[in-house]
Design a protein around this motif. Structure first.
Motif, mmCIF file in Angstrom:
data_model
loop_
_atom_site.group_PDB
_atom_site.id
_atom_site.type_symbol
_atom_site.label_atom_id
_atom_site.label_comp_id
_atom_site.label_asym_id
_atom_site.label_seq_id
_atom_site.Cartn_x
_atom_site.Cartn_y
_atom_site.Cartn_z
ATOM 1 N N GLU A 24 0.800 -1.344 0.011
ATOM 2 C CA GLU A 24 0.075 -0.322 -0.159
ATOM 3 C C GLU A 24 0.696 1.285 0.219
ATOM 4 O O GLU A 24 0.605 2.570 -0.170
ATOM 5 N N ALA A 68 -0.245 5.909 6.406
ATOM 6 C CA ALA A 68 -1.824 4.921 6.652
ATOM 7 C C ALA A 68 -1.272 3.655 7.858
ATOM 8 O O ALA A 68 -2.512 3.894 8.937
ATOM 9 N N THR A 69 0.217 3.783 7.710
ATOM 10 C CA THR A 69 0.443 3.020 8.701
ATOM 11 C C THR A 69 1.003 3.331 10.432
ATOM 12 O O THR A 69 0.786 2.817 11.127
ATOM 13 N N SER A 87 -2.815 3.554 11.928
ATOM 14 C CA SER A 87 -3.535 2.233 12.123
ATOM 15 C C SER A 87 -1.921 1.855 13.487
ATOM 16 O O SER A 87 -3.390 1.842 14.265
ATOM 17 N N TYR A 125 -10.287 5.062 11.847
ATOM 18 C CA TYR A 125 -10.511 3.714 12.343
ATOM 19 C C TYR A 125 -11.224 3.522 14.245
ATOM 20 O O TYR A 125 -11.044 2.774 14.964
ATOM 21 N N SER A 168 -7.558 2.193 4.720
ATOM 22 C CA SER A 168 -5.434 2.550 5.290
ATOM 23 C C SER A 168 -6.039 4.172 5.360
ATOM 24 O O SER A 168 -5.514 4.090 3.532
#
Length: 547
Positions: free
Chosen positions: A348, A360-361, A364, A450, A510
């Motif tokens: 991604e 995005a990482t 998360s 999230y 994501s």
């Protein structure tokens, strides 16, 4: 033959020191049985973090050019050094692994040591279990030393597991076990620190709070010392552990310093134990206000008061983490540009640009931390019930559903606050770096994407508290461990899709790479409502369970 009365009246054949240590071995075995689930989870988590970092770094820096670019980018980056540690050994992939992951696994070791020692010393005294144990043939020093021994064994096990897993992923064996030894040594020092603090305070919460503040202070001292390259690094036990420099210098002296510091701290703890009464701390409790505030007149106000400290600590921690993530985003282009293997490892990342994939990482990761807070907040209700403190509250006009809802509300709103705090600081740093004010709203919204997944994890804990109170703690943290492992390994190791689909985080787009959609929100929302209903119905129909 002597009678029983004559044997009882006879002087003891052991030394005073032996009497003080009587029962230590039995208490060690008992503590290991109590922590037979907790400790393996801590150890596997720390070792898995190192293994994952090793696999990722070997993929990213697969050529001398990629490693040189990495070294040039982070070797003089003050933010990276403050977060990770001394920039040594960056001429090898193994050295890069130690640089990137050691600080985080030392944190795992410190938390493991803190909770282990605190649980078997101050928490047991607070609950009255130590007094009951001491009524048998158990010496005065035995509970403290048993807790220290168990925590030390856990640190040694973490060191060995780290060395084995790092070696299994292809890193040099000698450096791998030196890395494990440095992590375990850091945990040993915080074993001693917790042992001392447990003698000073009178509650487990105060013990954990003070040790947490000390870890933060030591982290700052280490960061300032490493950035400036001065003596301040040696004022911090974290600096001692990282001064081992695995995969480069492999220095043993800092390990000996950690061991000596641990022995000295345990000796101080034993001395303090001899100068205080059982159940009290060296510092007397501060008397409370003569009249309770209006906030405490409701179950929600009481729950907020009980969880205020942890909520503030988690919020500040994630806000600071967001600052670091946002500040490092600009260096991603330098680190991963033209690295085709990075695309294979994290598909991604390049679908919408390196920075977007990096953000995005990080979002998360913050979601995983917020989910962990949500679970710990829900389980506070179980802690109050197990300690017998819920029963007096429920003896008033407060209903069961109202009491449980007070803790659930704190968990859900608190986890949302954590996402908002980390998202705001990350977005703020990006605005400062790019000058584009529109970035704030876009990234802030991405962080909040999230929230339904985080609430779903907390709702699982609510269901367990309602249906299976004795298994709630182990079951809820097992769910957290599962989603962490899936987030770390599922895509990288090409696990089946259903493994990722079983995690609430896997249902969430994501962000900011993928657009927000209604379907996952509806699905997760339905799961949250169902789990909450199951938990509340179960809690209303079962008996209160203490112990």
């Amino acid at each position: 033959m002597t009678t029983v009365a004559e044997r009882a009246a006879a002087p003891p054949t052991t030394t005073p020191g032996g009497l003080a240590l009587a029962g230590t071995g039995t208490l060690v075995r008992f503590a290991l049985r109590r922590d037979r689930i907790r400790l393996p989870v801590w150890i596997l988590t720390g070792a898995a973090m190192v293994a994952f970092q090793s696999l990722g770094s070997q993929t990213f820096y697969d050529s001398p050019q990629a490693l040189a670019a990495y070294r040039a980018s982070v070797g003089s980056n003050a933010a990276t050094i403050a977060l990770a540690g001394p920039p040594v050994g960056l001429d090898t992939v193994a050295g890069a692994v130690a640089f990137e992951i050691s600080a985080f696994v030392i944190l795992i070791a410190a938390l493991m040591a803190m909770f282990t020692v605190g649980r078997h010393t101050r928490a047991d005294e607070e609950a009255g279990r130590t007094e009951l144990v001491r009524s048998a043939r158990v010496g005065r020093h035995a509970p403290l030393l048993a807790a220290v021994i168990v925590a030390a064994l856990a640190c040694v096990a973490l060191a060995l597991a780290t060395g084995l897993w790092a070696t299994a992923t292809g890193l040099p064996a000698a450096g791998s076990f030196m890395l494990g030894a440095s992590i375990g040594a850091g945990g040993l020092v915080f074993t001693g620190i917790t042992a001392v603090v447990a003698q000073v305070t009178s509650t487990a919460r105060a013990t954990y709070g003070i040790v947490g503040l000390l870890f933060g202070a030591f982290f700052v001292l280490r960061a300032v010392g490493d950035i400036n390259g001065n003596w301040l690094v040696w004022t911090s036990p974290i600096g001692w552990a990282q001064a081992v420099h695995p995969f480069s210098d492999d220095r043993w002296a800092p390990l000996l310093l950690c061991a000596a510091g641990t022995v000295a701290l345990v000796a101080v703890a034993v001395t303090l134990l001899d100068h205080r009464d059982l159940g009290s701390g060296m510092l007397a409790d501060r008397p409370g206000a003569p009249h309770a505030s209006r906030v405490l007149s409701s179950p929600l106000g009481l729950a907020l008061r009980l969880q205020r400290g942890s909520l503030i600590g988690w919020t500040v921690s994630l806000a600071l983490l967001g600052l670091v993530y946002g500040g490092l985003a600009e260096s991603v282009e330098t680190l991963l540009a033209d690295n085709e293997e990075a695309t294979a490892f994290f598909p991604e990342i390049t679908s919408a640009g390196l920075v977007e994939g990096y953000l995005a990482t990080t979002f998360s990761i913050n979601a995983l931390l917020a989910a962990a807070y949500g679970v710990s907040s829900v389980l506070r209700a179980r802690t109050e019930e197990a300690a017998g403190r819920a029963e007096p509250v429920l003896a008033t006009a407060t209903g069961r559903a109202t009491w449980l809802a007070s803790h659930v509300v704190i968990a859900l709103l608190g986890s949302f606050l954590l996402l908002a705090a980390s998202g705001a600081t990350t977005a703020g740093m990006r605005v400062a770096a790019t000058g584009d004010a529109d970035e704030f709203g876009r990234l802030f919204d991405a962080a909040l994407t999230y929230a339904p997944a985080v609430w779903a994890v907390a709702a699982v804990a609510v269901a367990l508290v309602g249906l299976a109170p004795r298994a709630a703690v182990a079951g809820a943290w097992a769910v957290v461990a599962y989603i962490v492992i899936v987030a770390m390994f599922a895509r990288a190791l090409d696990w089946p899709d259903w493994v990722d689909d079983a995690s609430p985080i896997g249902w969430t787009p994501s962000a900011p790479i993928e657009d927000w959609t209604l379907a996952p929100v509806v699905g997760l929302g339905a799961a949250v409502l169902t789990l909450l209903a199951v938990g509340f119905v179960g809690f209303r129909q079962r008996d209160l369970t203490t112990g």
